[in-house]
Design an enzyme around this catalytic site. Structure first.
Site, PDB file in Angstrom:
ATOM      1  N   ARG A 239      40.261  40.254  47.999  1.00 30.48           N
ATOM      2  CA  ARG A 239      39.968  38.752  47.989  1.00 30.48           C
ATOM      3  C   ARG A 239      38.597  38.678  47.474  1.00 30.48           C
ATOM      4  O   ARG A 239      37.633  39.193  47.664  1.00 30.48           O
ATOM      5  CB  ARG A 239      40.067  38.322  49.271  1.00 30.48           C
ATOM      6  CG  ARG A 239      41.511  38.286  49.807  1.00 30.48           C
ATOM      7  CD  ARG A 239      41.645  37.491  51.191  1.00 30.48           C
ATOM      8  NE  ARG A 239      41.055  36.202  51.172  1.00 30.48           N
ATOM      9  CZ  ARG A 239      40.161  35.675  52.141  1.00 30.48           C
ATOM     10  NH1 ARG A 239      39.773  36.661  53.032  1.00 30.48           N
ATOM     11  NH2 ARG A 239      39.624  34.501  52.172  1.00 30.48           N
TER      12      ARG A 239
ATOM     13  N   LYS B 284      37.748  47.184  59.129  1.00 29.71           N
ATOM     14  CA  LYS B 284      39.087  46.733  58.374  1.00 29.71           C
ATOM     15  C   LYS B 284      40.062  47.735  58.008  1.00 29.71           C
ATOM     16  O   LYS B 284      39.569  49.023  57.570  1.00 29.71           O
ATOM     17  CB  LYS B 284      38.588  46.209  56.999  1.00 29.71           C
ATOM     18  CG  LYS B 284      39.734  45.696  56.059  1.00 29.71           C
ATOM     19  CD  LYS B 284      39.099  44.283  55.514  1.00 29.71           C
ATOM     20  CE  LYS B 284      39.974  43.939  54.310  1.00 29.71           C
ATOM     21  NZ  LYS B 284      39.752  42.827  53.572  1.00 29.71           N
TER      22      LYS B 284
ATOM     23  N   ARG C 143      32.838  34.925  59.739  1.00 27.12           N
ATOM     24  CA  ARG C 143      31.990  35.945  60.403  1.00 27.12           C
ATOM     25  C   ARG C 143      31.862  35.624  61.705  1.00 27.12           C
ATOM     26  O   ARG C 143      31.964  34.174  62.202  1.00 27.12           O
ATOM     27  CB  ARG C 143      30.616  35.993  59.639  1.00 27.12           C
ATOM     28  CG  ARG C 143      30.651  35.966  58.334  1.00 27.12           C
ATOM     29  CD  ARG C 143      30.365  37.407  57.981  1.00 27.12           C
ATOM     30  NE  ARG C 143      30.657  37.733  56.539  1.00 27.12           N
ATOM     31  CZ  ARG C 143      29.822  37.489  55.293  1.00 27.12           C
ATOM     32  NH1 ARG C 143      28.746  37.069  55.612  1.00 27.12           N
ATOM     33  NH2 ARG C 143      30.214  37.448  54.290  1.00 27.12           N
TER      34      ARG C 143
HETATM   35  C1  BTN Z   1      41.339  41.899  50.543  1.00 30.05           C
HETATM   36  O1  BTN Z   1      40.224  41.959  49.949  1.00 30.05           O
HETATM   37  O2  BTN Z   1      41.348  42.064  51.926  1.00 30.05           O
HETATM   38  C2  BTN Z   1      42.650  42.050  49.822  1.00 30.05           C
HETATM   39  C3  BTN Z   1      42.874  43.552  49.467  1.00 30.05           C
HETATM   40  C4  BTN Z   1      44.440  43.832  48.830  1.00 30.05           C
HETATM   41  C5  BTN Z   1      44.412  45.111  48.247  1.00 30.05           C
HETATM   42  C6  BTN Z   1      45.769  45.252  47.575  1.00 30.05           C
HETATM   43  S1  BTN Z   1      46.313  47.168  47.345  1.00 30.05           S
HETATM   44  C7  BTN Z   1      47.737  46.564  46.470  1.00 30.05           C
HETATM   45  C8  BTN Z   1      47.393  45.052  45.753  1.00 30.05           C
HETATM   46  N1  BTN Z   1      46.810  45.503  44.557  1.00 30.05           N
HETATM   47  C9  BTN Z   1      45.740  44.925  44.334  1.00 30.05           C
HETATM   48  O3  BTN Z   1      44.998  45.104  43.253  1.00 30.05           O
HETATM   49  N2  BTN Z   1      45.158  44.639  45.480  1.00 30.05           N
HETATM   50  C10 BTN Z   1      46.370  44.386  46.592  1.00 30.05           C
END
Ligand code: BTN
Length: 315
Positions: A112, A177, A310
Site C-alpha cells: 500500500r 505486521k 498510528r
Molecule cells: C500492504 O502494504 O500491506 C499490502 C501488501 C500486499 C502484498 C501482496 S503480495 C501478493 C500481491 N502482489 C503484490 O504485489 N502485492 C500483493
C-alpha cells in the site's frame, strides 16, 4: 525450478544423485546450484562425502495439489514474477475472472501507499485473486475490510494466536505486521470492473532484510513451518466464503466481527495523509468501511487508500 524441488526437503543429496535425477552431469549440477543461490537467495550447505542440502527445508507450491484441493478455481502458480497483482492485471487482457495467481517469489511486490512488499523465494504467500463486479456499489463497499476478515480467520484456523486487524486492512500480532492486503481495480466501478485482491502473508520468513516496519510471521508466532499449499487452500476457501456472504449481505454481516478484532478499537490515534495529520479516538468503522473517529467537534468518518493510522503515543 526442478533442482530446488529436489532439495526442498532439506536433506543431503549428492551431486551424483541430483545429476541422475535431472539427467545432467555433475558439473552441470554444480553450475545450476551456483545459479540457484544467486537467483533465489536460498542458503546451500555443502559437506564433503554427503552432498548438498538447503539450510532448512522449503515448502514449495504445487499446482497439482492446489488444483486437486481447489476444484473449479482457475489458478496459475508462477516461479518468480514482478508482482502477482501486476501479473493478474496483465492476465485480465486474455482471461476472464475469477482466477488466482500465486508465485514463489516477487521481485517488485507491491504494498500500500507505493511501498515495496518484500517477497523472498518460497517463504511467504503471494496470492492475487481476481473477481468481476458488475454494477454493484455494495460489492465494492468495504471490500478490503472483508478480505481482512478472510485472512484473519485463515490465520486463526492455522494456529496463529492473538492476531487482529488494523484499519483499513493490516493484520498484526502484538503490533507486528503478519499480513497485508492490496486491492487494485481495473475497469469502471460504476459499470463493470475487475478487482485484483492481493494478499501477502508472512508464512515461514525468519529474517527479513529491508522491511521498514515491525513484522512477524506464522512461523515465528506458531513455532512451526507452514505448509504453504495448505495455507493457500485455506485462504482461497475462506475468501470464497466471505466474498459470497459479502455479495448477499454486504459489510453488515462482518461489521461486528471486524470491530471486535480491531486492535486499536477505542484507542487514541493519529490519522496521517501525506503531511496532514489528525488526532482522535477510534469509534469503529462505518457501513462502507470508513474509519469513525471522535475528533474535536464530533464524529468524522475517513476513507481513502492513502491514509495510514498510528497510535497517538507511539514513539
Ligand atoms: C500492504 O502494504 O500491506 C499490502 C501488501 C500486499 C502484498 C501482496 S503480495 C501478493 C500481491 N502482489 C503484490 O504485489 N502485492 C500483493
Amino acid at each position: 525450478m526442478q533442482l530446488l524441488r529436489l532439495l526442498a526437503d532439506g536433506r543431503f543429496h549428492s551431486g551424483e544423485e541430483l545429476g541422475e535425477r535431472l539427467g545432467i552431469s555433475r558439473s552441470a549440477v554444480w553450475k545450476q546450484l551456483q545459479q540457484l543461490q544467486t537467483d533465489s537467495e536460498v542458503c546451500l550447505h555443502r559437506v564433503r562425502g554427503k552432498g548438498y542440502r538447503l539450510e532448512r527445508p522449503l515448502s514449495l507450491l504445487s499446482l497439482e495439489t492446489l488444483k486437486e484441493r481447489l476444484p473449479g478455481l482457475r489458478l496459475w502458480v508462477e516461479d518468480r514474477v514482478d508482482s502477482t497483482n501486476a501479473l493478474a492485471l496483465r492476465y485480465l487482457t486474455c482471461h476472464e475472472p475469477p482466477f488466482v495467481v500465486l508465485a514463489e517469489a516477487q521481485t517488485a511486490g507491491r504494498g500500500r501507499r507505493g511501498r515495496h512488499w518484500i517477497s523472498p523465494y518460497g517463504e511467504n504467500l503471494y496470492f492475487s485473486q481476481v473477481i468481476r463486479i458488475e454494477r454493484s456499489a455494495t460489492q465494492l463497499q468495504a471490500l478490503s475490510l472483508v478480505v481482512g476478515v478472510a485472512v484473519l480467520r485463515t490465520l486463526k484456523r492455522l494456529g496463529v494466536a492473538g492476531v487482529g486487524l488494523k484499519w483499513p486492512n493490516d493484520l498484526l500480532v502484538s503490533g507486528k505486521k503478519i499480513a497485508g492486503i492490496l486491492l487494485e481495480l481495473s475497469g469502471d466501478p460504476a459499470d463493470v470492473c475487475q478487482v485484483v485482491i492481493g494478499i501477502g502473508i508472512n508464512a515461514n520468513m525468519r529474517m527479513g532484510t529491508g522491511i521498514d516496519q515491525d513484522w512477524t510471521s506464522m512461523y515465528l508466532e506458531a513455532g512451526r513451518q507452514v505448509e504453504r499449499n495448505e495455507l493457500a487452500v485455506a485462504l482461497a476457501v475462506e475468501l470464497e466464503r466471505v466474498l459470497s456472504v459479502h455479495r448477499e449481505q454486504g459489510f453488515a454481516a462482518f461489521h461486528e466481527e471486524w470491530e471486535a478484532s480491531h486492535v486499536w478499537q477505542g484507542r487514541e490515534v493519529r490519522l496521517i495523509s501525506g503531511v496532514h495529520e489528525i488526532g482522535g479516538t477510534v469509534l469503529g468503522v462505518s457501513v462502507d468501511g470508513g474509519l469513525r473517529l471522535a475528533v474535536e467537534g464530533g464524529e468524522q468518518v475517513y476513507s481513502g487508500g492513502e491514509l495510514s493510522l498510528r497510535l497517538q503515543h507511539d514513539s
